[in-house]
Design a protein around this motif. Structure first.
Motif, PDB file in Angstrom:
ATOM      1  N   GLY A 193      -6.606   0.549   5.063  1.00 51.54           N
ATOM      2  CA  GLY A 193      -5.069   0.710   5.248  1.00 51.54           C
ATOM      3  C   GLY A 193      -5.177   2.166   6.132  1.00 51.54           C
ATOM      4  O   GLY A 193      -5.588   2.162   7.008  1.00 51.54           O
ATOM      5  N   ASP A 194      -3.849   3.098   5.733  1.00 49.02           N
ATOM      6  CA  ASP A 194      -3.588   3.967   6.641  1.00 49.02           C
ATOM      7  C   ASP A 194      -4.519   5.317   6.492  1.00 49.02           C
ATOM      8  O   ASP A 194      -4.436   6.174   6.902  1.00 49.02           O
ATOM      9  CB  ASP A 194      -2.186   4.275   6.366  1.00 49.02           C
ATOM     10  N   LEU A 195      -5.356   5.088   5.578  1.00 49.09           N
ATOM     11  CA  LEU A 195      -6.450   6.217   5.345  1.00 49.09           C
ATOM     12  C   LEU A 195      -7.356   6.003   6.402  1.00 49.09           C
ATOM     13  O   LEU A 195      -7.664   7.159   6.927  1.00 49.09           O
ATOM     14  CB  LEU A 195      -7.183   6.071   4.147  1.00 49.09           C
TER      15      LEU A 195
ATOM     16  N   THR B 124       0.900  -1.270  -0.119  1.00 46.85           N
ATOM     17  CA  THR B 124       0.193  -0.003  -0.056  1.00 46.85           C
ATOM     18  C   THR B 124       0.716   1.293  -0.145  1.00 46.85           C
ATOM     19  O   THR B 124       0.625   2.375  -0.739  1.00 46.85           O
ATOM     20  CB  THR B 124      -0.889  -0.032   1.145  1.00 46.85           C
ATOM     21  N   HIS B 125       1.933   1.090   0.794  1.00 47.89           N
ATOM     22  CA  HIS B 125       2.936   2.251   0.642  1.00 47.89           C
ATOM     23  C   HIS B 125       4.339   1.802   1.509  1.00 47.89           C
ATOM     24  O   HIS B 125       4.137   0.797   2.073  1.00 47.89           O
ATOM     25  CB  HIS B 125       2.375   3.733   1.552  1.00 47.89           C
ATOM     26  N   LEU B 126       5.177   2.528   1.359  1.00 51.58           N
ATOM     27  CA  LEU B 126       6.583   2.112   1.985  1.00 51.58           C
ATOM     28  C   LEU B 126       6.736   2.409   3.494  1.00 51.58           C
ATOM     29  O   LEU B 126       8.051   2.503   3.784  1.00 51.58           O
ATOM     30  CB  LEU B 126       7.522   2.585   0.954  1.00 51.58           C
ATOM     31  N   HIS B 127       6.063   2.919   3.975  1.00 52.02           N
ATOM     32  CA  HIS B 127       6.194   2.911   5.628  1.00 52.02           C
ATOM     33  C   HIS B 127       6.667   1.479   6.191  1.00 52.02           C
ATOM     34  O   HIS B 127       6.101   0.803   5.759  1.00 52.02           O
ATOM     35  CB  HIS B 127       5.027   3.559   6.338  1.00 52.02           C
ATOM     36  N   ALA B 128       7.643   1.867   7.234  1.00 49.15           N
ATOM     37  CA  ALA B 128       8.286   0.546   7.645  1.00 49.15           C
ATOM     38  C   ALA B 128       7.248  -0.651   8.034  1.00 49.15           C
ATOM     39  O   ALA B 128       7.499  -1.697   7.984  1.00 49.15           O
ATOM     40  CB  ALA B 128       9.180   0.776   8.895  1.00 49.15           C
ATOM     41  N   ASP B 129       6.075  -0.081   8.573  1.00 47.92           N
ATOM     42  CA  ASP B 129       5.188  -1.428   9.131  1.00 47.92           C
ATOM     43  C   ASP B 129       4.600  -2.010   8.103  1.00 47.92           C
ATOM     44  O   ASP B 129       3.642  -2.834   8.313  1.00 47.92           O
ATOM     45  CB  ASP B 129       4.398  -0.778  10.436  1.00 47.92           C
ATOM     46  N   HIS B 130       4.800  -1.650   6.757  1.00 46.61           N
ATOM     47  CA  HIS B 130       3.671  -2.031   5.819  1.00 46.61           C
ATOM     48  C   HIS B 130       4.499  -2.692   4.728  1.00 46.61           C
ATOM     49  O   HIS B 130       4.100  -3.665   4.147  1.00 46.61           O
ATOM     50  CB  HIS B 130       2.981  -1.046   4.928  1.00 46.61           C
ATOM     51  N   CYS B 131       5.843  -2.599   4.762  1.00 47.59           N
ATOM     52  CA  CYS B 131       6.709  -3.252   3.569  1.00 47.59           C
ATOM     53  C   CYS B 131       7.827  -4.150   4.402  1.00 47.59           C
ATOM     54  O   CYS B 131       8.468  -4.944   3.396  1.00 47.59           O
ATOM     55  CB  CYS B 131       7.169  -2.201   2.725  1.00 47.59           C
TER      56      CYS B 131
ATOM     57  N   GLY C 174      -3.479  11.774   1.014  1.00 42.51           N
ATOM     58  CA  GLY C 174      -3.533  12.539   2.141  1.00 42.51           C
ATOM     59  C   GLY C 174      -2.318  11.866   3.126  1.00 42.51           C
ATOM     60  O   GLY C 174      -1.661  12.889   3.885  1.00 42.51           O
ATOM     61  N   HIS C 175      -2.431  10.551   3.201  1.00 41.40           N
ATOM     62  CA  HIS C 175      -1.389   9.970   4.331  1.00 41.40           C
ATOM     63  C   HIS C 175      -0.029  10.316   3.738  1.00 41.40           C
ATOM     64  O   HIS C 175       0.955  10.626   4.470  1.00 41.40           O
ATOM     65  CB  HIS C 175      -1.750   8.514   4.617  1.00 41.40           C
ATOM     66  N   THR C 176       0.377   9.739   2.389  1.00 36.91           N
ATOM     67  CA  THR C 176       1.498   9.910   2.031  1.00 36.91           C
ATOM     68  C   THR C 176       1.118   9.848   0.389  1.00 36.91           C
ATOM     69  O   THR C 176       0.277   9.106  -0.069  1.00 36.91           O
ATOM     70  CB  THR C 176       2.781   8.773   2.276  1.00 36.91           C
TER      71      THR C 176
HETATM   72 ZN   LIG Z   1       1.658   4.814   6.798  1.00 39.34          ZN
END
Ligand SMILES: [Zn+2]
Length: 279
Positions: A205-207, A101-108, A184-186
Motif C-alpha cells: 500500500g502507501d507504506l 487501507t486508509h481513507l485518502h481519496a485515491d484509496h476509498c 508513518g504514512h497516516t
Molecule cells: Zn495515502
C-alpha cells in the motif's frame, strides 16, 4: 484462497512529493517524469476470495468529485473498478467485504458512487467496510495537512452505511488475511499480509507504494511521521528478506510484485513481475 490483482486506473502526481527528500537527480533515474515533474502511478487493487468471502482491498478514486478535480489527477488507462472486477470474474454484488487501507481519496472513493437519481449509492451493496478505528477517528477529525486527501463526501457515507467494522488491533481478519496497523504514512494505515498456500504476500500500500520506494529513505513527502515509516518499512523488509515474503505494490504501474534480496546498499528488489507469475 484465490487472489486477483487489477489496475483500476493510472493517475499522475508530483514526482517530488512521491520521493520526499530524495533529489530528483536520483529518483529521476528510476522513474520517468513529464514537463510538470509529474509521474504515473497505478491503482492496483487486490481481490481475495477466502472462507466463503470475496474481499476487495481499496477501491480507487470513484467519481464523486468535479471534472476540475479529476483533471488535476489525470486518470488514464486501467480497467476501471467494475471492469477490473469483471475481468477477474466478479460483479460488485459478489463483494462481501471491502478492506480500506486508509481513507485518502485515491484509496476509498470508489465505494460510493454517483447514483442515477443524483445521490450517492454504494457500489458494493452487500459489502461490509473494514477500516482501522485509529484511521477512522483521525480522518473524521481531519487536519490541515491531510485535508485535501480526507474528502467528506468519501468518508461520510461509510459512517451512514451501518456497515462499518472498525479494526482495533493487528490480527487475522479473514482466514489467511492478517492485518498490520502502521502509523508513518497516516495513523491506522492497514497493511494486509496474506498467506497463500506456502507463500506470504504483503500488500504494501502507501507504506511502500512502488518498487522504487524499497530503499529505507525513499519515502513520500505525504508521510506524516517519516521516522515511523522508516521503522515500519525496515521491519517489513527484513521479514520479507528472512522469510521469503513477496511485496505487492499498489501504485507501481510497471511492477505488481517482487521478492527482496540483500545488497551492500541494503535490502532491494529481487525477482519481480506480475502477481500471477508468483502464485
Ligand atoms: Zn495515502
Amino acid at each position: 484462497m484465490k487472489l486477483s490483482l487489477f489496475n483500476i486506473s493510472n493517475f499522475r502526481v508530483d514526482g517530488g512529493a512521491m520521493f520526499g527528500v530524495v533529489p530528483k537527480a536520483l529518483w529521476g533515474r528510476q522513474v520517468a517524469s513529464d514537463e510538470n515533474n509529474t509521474i504515473v502511478l497505478s491503482l492496483n487493487t487486490l481481490v481475495i476470495e477466502t472462507g466463503g468471502r470475496v474481499i476487495l482491498v481499496d477501491a480507487g478514486w470513484g467519481d464523486k468529485q468535479s471534472d476540475k478535480f479529476f483533471r488535476h489527477v489525470y486518470l488514464h488507462g486501467g480497467s476501471g473498478l467494475t471492469g477490473g472486477l469483471a475481468e477477474c470474474g466478479y460483479t460488485p454484488e459478489d463483494i462481501t467485504d471491502v478492506l480500506i487501507t486508509h481513507l485518502h481519496a485515491d484509496h476509498c472513493g470508489g465505494c460510493f458512487v454517483n447514483g442515477a437519481g443524483g445521490g450517492q449509492e454504494p457500489l458494493f451493496p452487500n459489502a461490509t467496510y473494514h477500516i482501522s478505528r485509529e484511521q477512522w477517528e483521525w480522518a473524521n477529525d481531519s487536519n490541515l495537512r491531510e485535508e485535501d486527501a480526507f474528502l467528506p463526501e468519501n468518508i461520510k457515507p461509510f459512517g451512514d452505511s451501518g456497515r462499518l467494522n472498525l479494526i482495533e488491533e493487528n490480527g487475522e481478519l479473514f482466514p489467511g488475511v492478517m492485518l498490520r496497523i502502521c502509523y508513518g504514512h497516516t495513523p491506522g494505515l492497514i497493511v494486509p499480509v496474506i498467506r497463500y498456500h506456502d507463500r506470504t504476500l504483503v500488500f504494501a500500500g502507501d507504506l511502500i507504494p512502488t518498487v522504487a520506494h524499497i530503499p529505507l529513505l525513499w519515502n513520500m513527502a505525504y508521510d506524516l511521521l517519516p521516522l515511523a515509516t522508516i521503522a515500519e518499512k525496515q521491519e517489513i523488509l527484513e521479514e520479507a528478506l528472512h522469510s521469503g515474503h513477496l511485496l505487492i505494490f499498489q501504485h507501481d504501474p510497471e511492477t505488481e510484485c517482487c521478492a527482496v534480496t540483500e545488497t551492500p546498499k541494503g535490502i532491494r528488489e529481487g525477482t519481480k513481475g506480475r502477481l500471477a507469475d508468483f502464485l
